[in-house]
Design a protein around this motif. Structure first.
Motif, PDB file in Angstrom:
ATOM      1  N   ASP A 190      90.798 -31.178 105.583  1.00 27.82           N
ATOM      2  CA  ASP A 190      89.345 -31.390 105.586  1.00 27.82           C
ATOM      3  C   ASP A 190      88.963 -31.804 107.004  1.00 27.82           C
ATOM      4  N   GLN A 191      88.205 -30.946 107.697  1.00 26.95           N
ATOM      5  CA  GLN A 191      87.856 -31.196 109.088  1.00 26.95           C
ATOM      6  C   GLN A 191      86.351 -31.170 109.292  1.00 26.95           C
ATOM      7  N   LYS A 192      85.865 -32.050 110.200  1.00 27.75           N
ATOM      8  CA  LYS A 192      84.445 -32.100 110.507  1.00 27.75           C
ATOM      9  C   LYS A 192      84.264 -32.024 112.018  1.00 27.75           C
ATOM     10  N   PHE A 193      83.546 -30.997 112.478  1.00 27.67           N
ATOM     11  CA  PHE A 193      83.353 -30.745 113.902  1.00 27.67           C
ATOM     12  C   PHE A 193      81.923 -31.121 114.311  1.00 27.67           C
ATOM     13  N   ASN A 194      81.803 -32.037 115.278  1.00 27.42           N
ATOM     14  CA  ASN A 194      80.508 -32.377 115.889  1.00 27.42           C
ATOM     15  C   ASN A 194      79.456 -32.815 114.881  1.00 27.42           C
ATOM     16  N   ASP A 195      79.890 -33.446 113.799  1.00 28.89           N
ATOM     17  CA  ASP A 195      78.958 -33.915 112.764  1.00 28.89           C
ATOM     18  C   ASP A 195      78.104 -32.804 112.179  1.00 28.89           C
ATOM     19  N   LYS A 196      78.492 -31.562 112.412  1.00 27.62           N
ATOM     20  CA  LYS A 196      77.702 -30.424 111.923  1.00 27.62           C
ATOM     21  C   LYS A 196      78.498 -29.550 110.965  1.00 27.62           C
ATOM     22  N   LEU A 197      79.655 -29.134 111.427  1.00 26.52           N
ATOM     23  CA  LEU A 197      80.454 -28.175 110.674  1.00 26.52           C
ATOM     24  C   LEU A 197      81.612 -28.872 109.987  1.00 26.52           C
ATOM     25  N   ARG A 198      81.735 -28.648 108.684  1.00 28.09           N
ATOM     26  CA  ARG A 198      82.855 -29.172 107.915  1.00 28.09           C
ATOM     27  C   ARG A 198      83.591 -28.018 107.257  1.00 28.09           C
ATOM     28  N   ILE A 199      84.910 -28.002 107.407  1.00 31.98           N
ATOM     29  CA  ILE A 199      85.735 -26.947 106.817  1.00 31.98           C
ATOM     30  C   ILE A 199      86.821 -27.609 105.976  1.00 31.98           C
ATOM     31  N   VAL A 200      86.901 -27.216 104.724  1.00 31.51           N
ATOM     32  CA  VAL A 200      87.950 -27.682 103.816  1.00 31.51           C
ATOM     33  C   VAL A 200      88.733 -26.450 103.375  1.00 31.51           C
ATOM     34  N   PHE A 259      92.469 -33.841 114.638  1.00 33.56           N
ATOM     35  CA  PHE A 259      93.137 -32.554 114.837  1.00 33.56           C
ATOM     36  C   PHE A 259      92.127 -31.582 115.415  1.00 33.56           C
ATOM     37  N   LEU A 260      92.498 -30.954 116.513  1.00 32.76           N
ATOM     38  CA  LEU A 260      91.590 -30.047 117.229  1.00 32.76           C
ATOM     39  C   LEU A 260      90.287 -30.753 117.585  1.00 32.76           C
ATOM     40  N   ALA A 261      90.441 -32.005 118.037  1.00 31.75           N
ATOM     41  CA  ALA A 261      89.308 -32.824 118.471  1.00 31.75           C
ATOM     42  C   ALA A 261      88.284 -33.035 117.370  1.00 31.75           C
ATOM     43  N   ALA A 262      88.742 -33.047 116.143  1.00 33.16           N
ATOM     44  CA  ALA A 262      87.828 -33.236 115.015  1.00 33.16           C
ATOM     45  C   ALA A 262      88.425 -34.238 114.038  1.00 33.16           C
ATOM     46  N   PRO A 263      87.587 -35.156 113.487  1.00 31.39           N
ATOM     47  CA  PRO A 263      88.079 -36.039 112.414  1.00 31.39           C
ATOM     48  C   PRO A 263      88.552 -35.199 111.234  1.00 31.39           C
TER      49      PRO A 263
END
Length: 933
Positions: free
Chosen positions: A623-633, A536-540
């Protein structure tokens, strides 16, 4: 002849079969004696931190293999001791081979693995190779860094290396956590009512009849797999907390078959082998049960019958039916004793299905004396001596079965505690101009039974998962025949031995009647959730939705009954003779038959109530993880709460729907460090007892404890920041800041304009709390390149907390502002851990200190009562014996034996401080032995 030959041939065949069977047994014994080892672990996704099911695991060069179950766990049994290469493969992940995996005889090699997602089909064919040591370190980093929450915890291994006997003692080791009254948890300076307790995924009910709190000392530490305290919230956590959600997980499927037993004995420097006073005891008391002789008779007259009036005969029969054995025996306080026995079994099937079971029984008994308890405040100058006989019995029966991508567990926990306390008090009360001899007999029995059925199922190859839980808990709290009686004479005659002390039995009051109370509460809860990974939104991303309900039903009944001297039928001289009799003689059958006593009972509407509550909830989170750096839950939880408290002629009925958003951000600054931020909204709800208008006299507090039917739920907005770095395996440095804003905070208030104070809970319109935490754990190898320092680890965590409460305007308080009740301005936990002789020798030093905190908030007459800081130092030395299957531990707790001191800070009144209570508990020294087959 042929028959004889046939019999001879048959005998030879039987002999050959017997010899063959014996040979097979001998071979089996020899093979077993040679011993085998196993490899176990958990496989997780490096990017998401989620466990991976269905990973194929094989030991290269052998026929041994396995696959990870629904929880990501795997196990390979019966490996010949040696060094192996292990391979892990799964579609969509790079295959990984781990070298130098050493398997030891009769031992378990723990190897947790992290797998990386494949970026292309080419990468699927690439084999990533790593060593056992490096992979273990990398897996540890992944587990520490991939948590969505700001949390702290303690493992079963850490508990085992401490002198902690129960969960409350273990919780003191967790950053920002302290324990009050040796059993109630305080997180981030917030009292027990602002923390929630969970066992195996479901909320635990309050174990106390008169407060919202869970008594953590009833769960033996040996039954615990891990304890995690979540200090921030996600939508899938219960929202009824502000300090922390304490999550206790008991063990389910063991890693190998075992039988383990342990025994230990200890002394208390203030108690053991000293004169111990108390009522008679029997075998059932040592087992944690009462024989029933202290209960009201089954045909005891009801409240309605008493209100209608008792005949003379019925009066005598009622009084004679009451338990009246108050004879005190003087024995020697025995050493404390504890025993543990546990059996674990695991069966690995050819299709990689596993069935495991775990049974455990624990037993503890202690006899403790609190001498010279000082109570010197207001008009009181008392000295108490208290003798407590305590037994704790615990049992656990857990079962787990994994099959394919499914796991079913059935967990059962039972605990029973028995406390028989005898108190003697001497001293003066200026308010009544009396010199007093006071006696209190108090028996408390508590039990907890909790049964949980849980299922976890992976539905497809993309790892979407269904998880469900159903549980039932039962809490029993029985306080039969608490008897209080005071003998007094004029204060001017306290030194005149010719003037007798006379028992206060001329009129009934809650400070001189007997209390028979029973609490029975059942809790039914269930929850189901579904989680599914997708992009979702190019993020796992992982979407999780869930719903459930929690229903509580409580019945409470308390009766205040006793003897009242029949003054109109007795001449004054005889009255005085009777009132001089000791407690074991004053209520004799002979005096009852002479009609010298009348049955007395204080009947109040709040003494009997039933209550129920239903909490239904639903949540959705992403639970989203962007570019192996940013994670937002982030997500939203909805809770609909309805509580009813039914008392005669009145019903308390409250409903509230709460929308509870939360967001947790984690940014990976480097491969070893995180920056975290979170916002979440939570609530704190009144306990049944706090809403019921039940009042009773607490002889230790010298005041009344009452409920408040107008109490409202509290709403809390929370914010957190945290930086954390993991320099190497098992090491951490973190610094956190947090802020909490309370609306209608629930706190205990003192109404003290009458001669007897009344403590009840109320709402503070606004309150703010903020603080910081620092935690560090580091091996001392940086001091010197030496094996001693390489095997020594130091840790420290420090919490600084500040809060401000503006007292309400319903009365003229001495203090206009104050900190929140139970909030410590600082908390320090520190320790040193050292291993030597190939981990056979373990040494631990542990230190704890809290800043002064309010134990009772002040009112119009009294300022707040503060608990003074005390230094607590514990130590333990453990040494493994009998080929490391056994361990001897020498433990010492509260070595410094600083006094517990709760005092009134009278600076606002320009007076010297007064002592609410002050005593020393004594230091504890114990020796224990544990052995595992």
């Amino acid at each position: 002849m042929q028959k004889q030959k046939a019999n001879k041939l048959k005998s030879q065949v039987n002999l050959k079969n017997a010899l063959l069977t014996l040979l097979m047994v001998i071979v089996s014994v020899v093979v077993f004696a040679q011993g085998s080892g196993s490899i176990v672990g958990v496989i997780t996704n490096k990017q998401s931190g989620e466990t991976i099911s269905g990973v194929t695991v094989r030991v290269i060069g052998t026929s041994k293999g396995s696959s990870s179950d629904v929880s990501g766990k795997y196990g390979i049994q019966n490996l010949v001791p040696g060094t192996y290469k292990v391979e892990y493969s799964y579609i969509g992940y790079a295959t990984k081979q781990i070298t130098d995996v050493e398997v030891k005889k009769d031992d378990i090699t723990n190897l947790d693995i992290i797998l990386e997602n494949s970026d292309s089909k080419v990468l699927d064919q690439v084999v990533v190779t790593g060593s056992y040591k490096k992979e273990s370190i990398g897996a540890l980093y992944a587990q520490q860094k991939n948590s969505a929450l700001i949390s702290d915890g303690i493992s079963s291994e850490q508990i085992r290396r401490s002198p902690d006997k129960n969960t409350s003692e273990a919780l003191r080791r967790v950053s920002g956590t302290t324990i009050q009254d040796n059993k109630f948890v305080i997180v981030r300076g917030l009292s027990d009512r602002y923390n929630t307790a969970m066992l195996d995924g479901s909320v635990l009910p309050s174990t106390e009849a008169n407060r919202r709190a869970f008594s953590f000392d009833i769960i033996p530490s040996s039954l615990i797999d891990k304890i995690t305290i979540s200090k921030t919230a996600t939508p899938d956590l219960p929202a009824d907390f502000a300090g922390g959600a304490v999550q206790i997980t008991t063990k389910d499927i063991p890693d190998k078959n075992f039988i383990s037993f342990g025994l230990g004995y200890g002394i208390n420097t203030a108690s053991t082998f000293k004169d111990f006073l108390g009522t008679k005891r029997n075998f059932q008391n040592y087992a944690g049960f009462d024989d029933g002789s202290n209960n009201l008779a089954t045909n005891f007259p009801s409240r309605e019958t008493v209100a209608a009036g008792l005949s003379s005969k019925w009066n005598r029969l009622t009084l004679k039916s009451l338990p009246n054995d108050f004879a005190i025996k003087n024995t020697s306080a025995l050493p404390s004793q504890n025993y543990q026995f546990s059996v674990g079994n695991v069966k690995q099937y050819d299709n990689n299905n596993r069935f495991g079971s775990l049974f455990a029984v624990t037993y503890r008994n202690s006899q403790n004396i609190l001498s010279d308890i000082k109570r010197q405040w207001y008009q009181y100058d008392y000295t108490d001596n208290q003798y407590k006989f305590s037994t704790n019995l615990g049992a656990l029966a857990n079962f787990g079965y994994t099959f394919g991508k499914n796991k079913i567990t059935f967990k059962n926990l039972y605990n029973r505690s028995y406390d028989n306390t005898y108190t003697e008090r001497r001293g003066t009360n200026v308010g009544t101009s009396s010199d007093n001899k006071f006696y209190a007999y108090d028996l408390m029995q508590k039990s907890l039974f909790k049964s949980t059925l849980e299922g976890e199922h992976i539905l497809s190859e993309k790892n979407d998962k269904v998880k469900w839980t159903a549980s039932w808990s039962n809490i029993l709290n029985n306080q039969p025949n608490q008897m209080k009686i005071n003998y007094a004479k004029n204060i001017d005659s306290k030194d005149d031995s010719s003037v007798p002390y006379l028992a206060n039995i001329t009129s009934p009051g809650k400070d001189n009647t007997r209390l028979f109370s029973k609490l029975d509460e059942n809790v039914f809860s269930g929850e189901a959730s579904y989680s599914s990974p997708f992009n979702f939104l190019a993020a796992p991303s992982t979407l999780k939705v869930g719903a459930g309900a929690n229903y509580r039903k409580r019945n409470f009944d308390a009766r205040f009954v006793g003897f009242e001297l029949n003054a109109t039928a007795i001449d004054p001289e005889t009255q005085n003779e009777i009132r001089q009799l000791t407690p074991d003689k004053i209520f004799s059958t002979t005096l009852i038959d002479k009609n010298y006593f009348k049955y007395a009972e204080i009947i109040m509407p709040g003494d009997q109530y039933d209550a129920n509550s239903l909490t239904s909830f639903g949540y959705a989170m992403l639970d989203q993880k962007f570019n192996d750096k940013l994670r937002i839950v982030y997500g939203l939880r909805l809770e609909n709460y309805n509580v009813q408290v039914n008392i005669p002629e009145r019903v308390v009925d409250d409903k509230k729907l709460d929308f509870l958003p939360s967001v947790n951000l984690t940014y990976n600054l480097t491969t070893k460090s995180n920056l975290r931020a979170s916002y979440y909204r939570t609530v704190a709800r009144p306990e049944f007892r706090e809403l019921a208008p039940f009042s009773f006299y607490d002889f230790e507090q010298l005041g009344m404890i009452s409920g408040n039917v107008n109490l409202k739920r509290s709403s809390i907005n929370n914010g957190d920041l945290r930086f954390e770095i993991y320099p190497s395996a098992g090491e951490i440095f973190s610094i956190s800041a947090f802020y909490k804003q309370f609306t209608d905070a629930i706190e205990p208030f003192r109404y003290d304009v009458n001669s007897t104070v009344d403590v009840s809970n109320g709402n503070t319109p606004k309150a703010n709390l903020y603080g910081a935490e620092i935690e560090a754990r580091k091996k001392l190898s940086f001091i010197a390149d030496d094996q001693f320092f390489a095997n020594t680890t130091a840790y420290v965590n420090l919490s600084l907390v500040h809060s401000k409460v503006n007292n309400p305007t319903d009365q003229t308080y001495i203090e206009k502002t104050r900190p929140m009740v139970g909030q410590s301005p600082y908390v320090i936990n520190a320790g040193l851990q050292h291993n030597a002789l190939d981990n056979k020798l373990n040494v631990n030093l542990l230190y704890n200190r809290i800043g002064k905190r309010i134990a009772q908030a002040g009112g119009q007459t009294f300022t707040s009562a503060w608990e003074a800081p005390r230094d607590i130092l514990d130590a333990q030395i453990g040494y493994k014996v009998l080929k490391s299957k056994g361990e001897v531990k020498l433990s010492a707790s509260d070595i410094l034996n600083n006094p517990v001191n709760v005092y009134f800070d009278n600076k606002p009144l320009n007076k010297s401080n007064e002592t609410l209570y002050k005593y020393k508990t004594g230091s504890n020294i114990s020796l224990s032995f544990n052995y595992t087959f």
